[in-house]
Write a protein that holds these residues in place. Structure first.
Motif, PDB file in Angstrom:
ATOM      1  N   ASP A 289       0.838  -1.189   0.000  1.00 34.88           N
ATOM      2  CA  ASP A 289       0.000   0.000   0.000  1.00 34.88           C
ATOM      3  C   ASP A 289       0.873   1.238   0.000  1.00 34.88           C
ATOM      4  O   ASP A 289       1.919   1.289   0.643  1.00 34.88           O
ATOM      5  N   GLY A 290       0.406   2.278  -0.695  1.00 36.82           N
ATOM      6  CA  GLY A 290       1.134   3.535  -0.722  1.00 36.82           C
ATOM      7  C   GLY A 290       0.881   4.352   0.528  1.00 36.82           C
ATOM      8  O   GLY A 290       0.012   4.053   1.347  1.00 36.82           O
ATOM      9  N   ASP A 292       0.003   8.029   2.531  1.00 39.00           N
ATOM     10  CA  ASP A 292      -0.873   9.176   2.306  1.00 39.00           C
ATOM     11  C   ASP A 292      -0.036  10.442   2.142  1.00 39.00           C
ATOM     12  O   ASP A 292       1.137  10.488   2.519  1.00 39.00           O
ATOM     13  N   SER A 293      -0.630  11.481   1.596  1.00 34.11           N
ATOM     14  CA  SER A 293       0.088  12.709   1.252  1.00 34.11           C
ATOM     15  C   SER A 293       0.679  13.390   2.480  1.00 34.11           C
ATOM     16  O   SER A 293       1.786  13.924   2.437  1.00 34.11           O
ATOM     17  N   ILE A 296       3.904  11.633   3.481  1.00 36.36           N
ATOM     18  CA  ILE A 296       4.977  11.938   2.518  1.00 36.36           C
ATOM     19  C   ILE A 296       5.501  13.353   2.731  1.00 36.36           C
ATOM     20  O   ILE A 296       6.707  13.587   2.732  1.00 36.36           O
ATOM     21  N   GLU A 297       4.605  14.317   2.954  1.00 35.12           N
ATOM     22  CA  GLU A 297       5.021  15.711   3.134  1.00 35.12           C
ATOM     23  C   GLU A 297       5.796  15.914   4.426  1.00 35.12           C
ATOM     24  O   GLU A 297       6.519  16.899   4.567  1.00 35.12           O
ATOM     25  N   ASP A 347       7.762  11.272  -4.404  1.00 36.34           N
ATOM     26  CA  ASP A 347       6.367  11.481  -3.989  1.00 36.34           C
ATOM     27  C   ASP A 347       5.432  10.550  -4.757  1.00 36.34           C
ATOM     28  O   ASP A 347       4.526   9.929  -4.185  1.00 36.34           O
ATOM     29  N   GLN A 348       5.653  10.443  -6.071  1.00 35.36           N
ATOM     30  CA  GLN A 348       4.827   9.548  -6.881  1.00 35.36           C
ATOM     31  C   GLN A 348       5.066   8.095  -6.492  1.00 35.36           C
ATOM     32  O   GLN A 348       4.140   7.285  -6.447  1.00 35.36           O
ATOM     33  N   LYS A 351       3.366   7.102  -3.154  1.00 37.89           N
ATOM     34  CA  LYS A 351       1.921   6.990  -3.258  1.00 37.89           C
ATOM     35  C   LYS A 351       1.511   5.606  -3.770  1.00 37.89           C
ATOM     36  O   LYS A 351       0.388   5.151  -3.544  1.00 37.89           O
TER      37      LYS A 351
END
Length: 373
Positions: A289-290, A292-293, A296-297, A347-348, A351
């Protein structure tokens, strides 16, 4: 006869004047191949005049061609890199035991200060806890004891009940992380910065910073474009249509290169399942699973300066798009393993895959979790 003597005396004085004037010119210099380029505010002793540097920024060369700086209350350090635009300098220990120097590091009396600070507790342990995935400090450890340094409250609590506390030190690290480091050998370069003289803006504009006179510490910026007109534009006006056409061609090539890099990044992401077995060491994935934003941020970002210094010196190429890092590009690092990538690329990736593209470890898992077992 008198005329001949007068002419000879004039020529002799002219030679002395030219020689003195040339000796006062400030040229970029270095201690050897691969060593940092030295210019104002730094001054390389025996290679550059004192007037070419700012007080407190004196450097020297060791016999091994290493660049060395002396801090008034902490001794000599090797200079690993200098970013003149960001006004950053990276230092390490000439004897390859930086943690020992950090225990007594004192920057007072020098023009430098830490850019990022992270508190580390040093412990002397009679038992080797490396089986708990704790990273020992080899140069401070012996046959009957092991030294660890940690910035994690959980690791400190674990070690404090089993080991002797040596000291707690605020370390000028290169990066700060959302989660504290379990343990570290602290062998990476320390990052310092300077506030004066303020020459970063001059460097960014392509100028040359220096002292206004030998009798003051006031600085000036020279050799910059005037009235906002770029140097290339002035040349274009003189040369006519030839130079604008060349500039257009260069811009077109740069644009195409950027598109190719982004396309390569997308293709790399699409083929991650097939390429991972050939390009990455075979390790089991923790999760598919990736992230969440917001997660990552939270991972640290940095903008590269001239020196392109990274926590891992070998990381000069983004492992996702396979492009070499360039100054002013934005990078993002994964806290647990400190591997760096172009921010857009990773980042990509994150995700889609919640694992480091290089070591395949999951960013969600902290090594210190083993301590609870």
């Amino acid at each position: 006869m008198d005329t001949t003597k007068t002419n000879l005396l004039f020529l002799f004085n002219l030679v002395l004047f030219v020689d003195y004037s040339f000796s006062q010119l400030c040229f970029d210099s270095s201690c050897g191949v691969g060593e940092p380029t030295i210019r104002f505010p730094f001054q390389l002793q025996n290679l550059q005049p004192k007037s070419c540097g700012y007080p407190g920024f004196n450097l020297s060369c060791k016999a091994s061609q290493q660049t060395v700086i002396g801090l008034p209350n902490s001794g000599q350090f090797t200079v690993q890199g200098i970013d003149y635009q960001m006004q950053h300098i990276w230092l390490n220990d000439p004897d390859s035991c930086l943690p020992r120097r950090l225990l007594t590091l004192n920057l007072s009396g020098s023009p430098f200060s830490g850019y990022f600070y992270q508190s580390f507790a040093f412990f002397n342990c009679t038992f080797d806890y490396t089986k708990y995935k704790l990273n020992p400090i080899g140069c401070l450890s012996g046959q009957n004891y092991t030294v660890f340094a940690s910035s994690s409250e959980r690791a400190v609590s674990f070690l404090a009940s089993r080991c002797s506390l040596i000291s707690s030190v605020d370390v000028p690290v290169q990066w700060t992380f959302p989660e504290p480091v379990a343990t570290s050998d602290l062998s990476e370069d320390i990052l310092l910065s300077w506030a004066a003289p303020l020459c970063g803006r001059c460097e960014t504009r392509g100028g040359r910073c220096g002292l206004k006179s030998n009798s003051s510490t006031d600085t000036e910026c020279t050799h910059t474009s005037r009235r906002g007109l770029p140097r290339g534009a002035r040349y274009a006006i003189i040369a006519g249509a030839g130079v604008p056409a060349l500039l257009f061609l260069v811009g077109l090539v740069c644009c195409l290169c950027g598109k190719v890099k982004r396309l390569a990044c997308r293709r790399r992401l699409r083929s991650v399942d097939s390429a991972s077995s050939a390009a990455v060491a075979p390790q089991s994935l923790v999760t598919t699973d990736g992230l969440d934003s917001s997660t990552i941020e939270s991972y640290p970002k940095t903008i590269l300066g001239e020196s392109r210094r990274l926590p891992k010196p070998d990381d000069s190429i983004c492992s996702i798009c396979l492009s070499e890092y360039k100054p002013k590009e934005t990078l993002r690092s994964i806290p647990e393993c400190q591997h760096c990538f172009h921010a857009d690329c990773v980042d990509q990736w994150l995700k889609l895959k919640a694992s480091c593209p290089v070591c395949r470890n999951s960013p969600k898992r902290m090594s210190i979790d083993i301590l609870v077992s």
